[in-house]
Design a protein around this motif. Structure first.
Motif, short mmCIF file in Angstrom:
data_model
loop_
_atom_site.label_atom_id
_atom_site.label_comp_id
_atom_site.label_asym_id
_atom_site.label_seq_id
_atom_site.Cartn_x
_atom_site.Cartn_y
_atom_site.Cartn_z
N SER A 1 0.87 -1.06 0.14
CA SER A 1 0.07 -0.15 -0.01
C SER A 1 0.95 1.29 0.14
N HIS A 2 0.42 2.33 -0.46
CA HIS A 2 1.09 3.75 -0.30
C HIS A 2 1.68 3.85 1.18
N LEU A 3 0.95 3.75 2.10
CA LEU A 3 1.42 3.89 3.41
C LEU A 3 2.65 2.86 3.85
N GLU A 4 2.45 1.76 3.40
CA GLU A 4 3.70 0.80 3.48
C GLU A 4 5.08 1.29 2.72
N LEU A 5 4.67 1.76 1.54
CA LEU A 5 5.67 2.32 0.86
C LEU A 5 6.52 3.55 1.34
N TRP A 6 5.48 4.46 1.90
CA TRP A 6 6.03 5.66 2.67
C TRP A 6 7.04 5.31 3.92
N GLU A 7 6.48 4.31 4.80
CA GLU A 7 6.96 3.72 5.74
C GLU A 7 8.54 3.32 5.50
N LYS A 8 8.50 2.49 4.53
CA LYS A 8 9.64 1.83 3.90
C LYS A 8 10.55 2.88 3.63
N TRP A 9 10.27 3.73 3.00
CA TRP A 9 11.01 4.81 2.25
C TRP A 9 11.63 5.73 3.40
N LYS A 10 10.59 6.27 4.26
CA LYS A 10 11.12 7.13 4.90
C LYS A 10 11.81 6.79 6.30
N SER A 11 11.43 5.49 6.66
CA SER A 11 11.71 5.09 8.15
C SER A 11 13.08 4.02 7.73
N ASP A 12 13.05 3.39 6.54
CA ASP A 12 14.16 2.33 6.36
C ASP A 12 15.24 2.82 5.39
#
Length: 261
Positions: free
Chosen positions: A10-21
């Protein structure tokens, strides 16, 4: 043996992976997901621009704006990325156009003359001035005045939609504040500026108000507005230019008044 496909994130998961990881693949997927925004803004920007302005150049600059938006966006604030990215994409395109000096100096001078004329006459008469009055003030015929409006149509692309702050989607059509001013009463100033803009819109002709509404709020292109209003695209372009120059004059007058206080 056929390997199962990786589940679509999902978009939220992508944002989390990019911003957090710092996941670069997640960033690439976000760019791919939001690329249609670049096409959308390119199509809107291209309306009314000279033929020598390449859509490919617009799109190329727009992609850079999209990447910049993805780098700077904070998904945890709960804001809509599409709105934020659209401003960043558009800003990157405008920066590219400015660097390319795509508007001749003579055209910029015409735009300034007309903007100042609207400001002077409408402050003098406190009403919407006619093309005849503008022509007389500028010492040109009405036909020449309409041609001037057509010539400067491209300069109004970089107008009320420009973001004021990089992190926000608020634009000049919402308020106009000098960020360097050390005035604790900026909220009061903001109120009066908004009131001034409302009055400026009220002074527009009915057709000009419709064009502004359809272009900036309904997000129709100038050609689509021409179909809705049963007018030629060039006439819509003239109405848009007149409206924007009038509103610019109102905002500039209000800002100068506030700076003197």
């Amino acid at each position: 043996m056929i390997e199962p496909k990786t589940p679509r994130l999902s978009h939220l998961e992508l944002w989390e992976k990019w911003k957090s990881d710092g996941d670069r693949d997640a960033k690439k997927q976000l760019i791919s997901e939001y690329l249609p925004l670049v096409d959308y803004v390119t199509n809107r920007m291209a309306i009314g621009l000279p033929r020598n302005v390449s859509r490919d150049d617009l799109a190329s600059n727009g992609v850079m704006g999209l990447i910049d938006a993805i780098d700077k966006f904070d998904y945890r604030r709960g804001l809509q990325f599409e709105t934020y990215a659209s401003w960043r994409i558009r800003g990157a395109m405008i920066d590219g156009l400015r660097q390319g000096d795509w508007v001749p100096r003579s055209v910029r001078e015409k735009a300034k003359r007309i903007e100042e004329a609207y400001q002077v006459l409408e402050q003098q008469y406190l009403r919407n001035v006619s093309d005849a009055e503008m022509s007389a003030y500028l010492e040109v015929s009405e036909t020449e005045f309409r041609q001037m409006l057509q010539d400067i149509a491209v300069t109004t692309v970089c107008s009320l939609e420009d973001p004021i702050r990089e992190e926000e989607s608020e634009t000049r059509k919402a308020l106009l504040i000098d960020e360097r001013a050390k005035n604790p009463d900026h909220k009061v100033q903001e109120f009066y500026i908004k009131e001034s803009l409302v009055k400026g819109i009220e002074r527009l002709t009915e057709k000009e108000r419709i064009v502004v509404s359809l272009f900036y709020y309904e997000e129709l292109s100038l050609s689509e507005i021409a179909e809705v209003m049963s007018l030629s695209p060039s006439r819509i372009s003239q109405l848009h230019s007149k409206a924007i120059l009038r509103l610019r004059g109102v905002l500039e007058h209000e800002r100068s008044q506030l700076m003197q206080q």
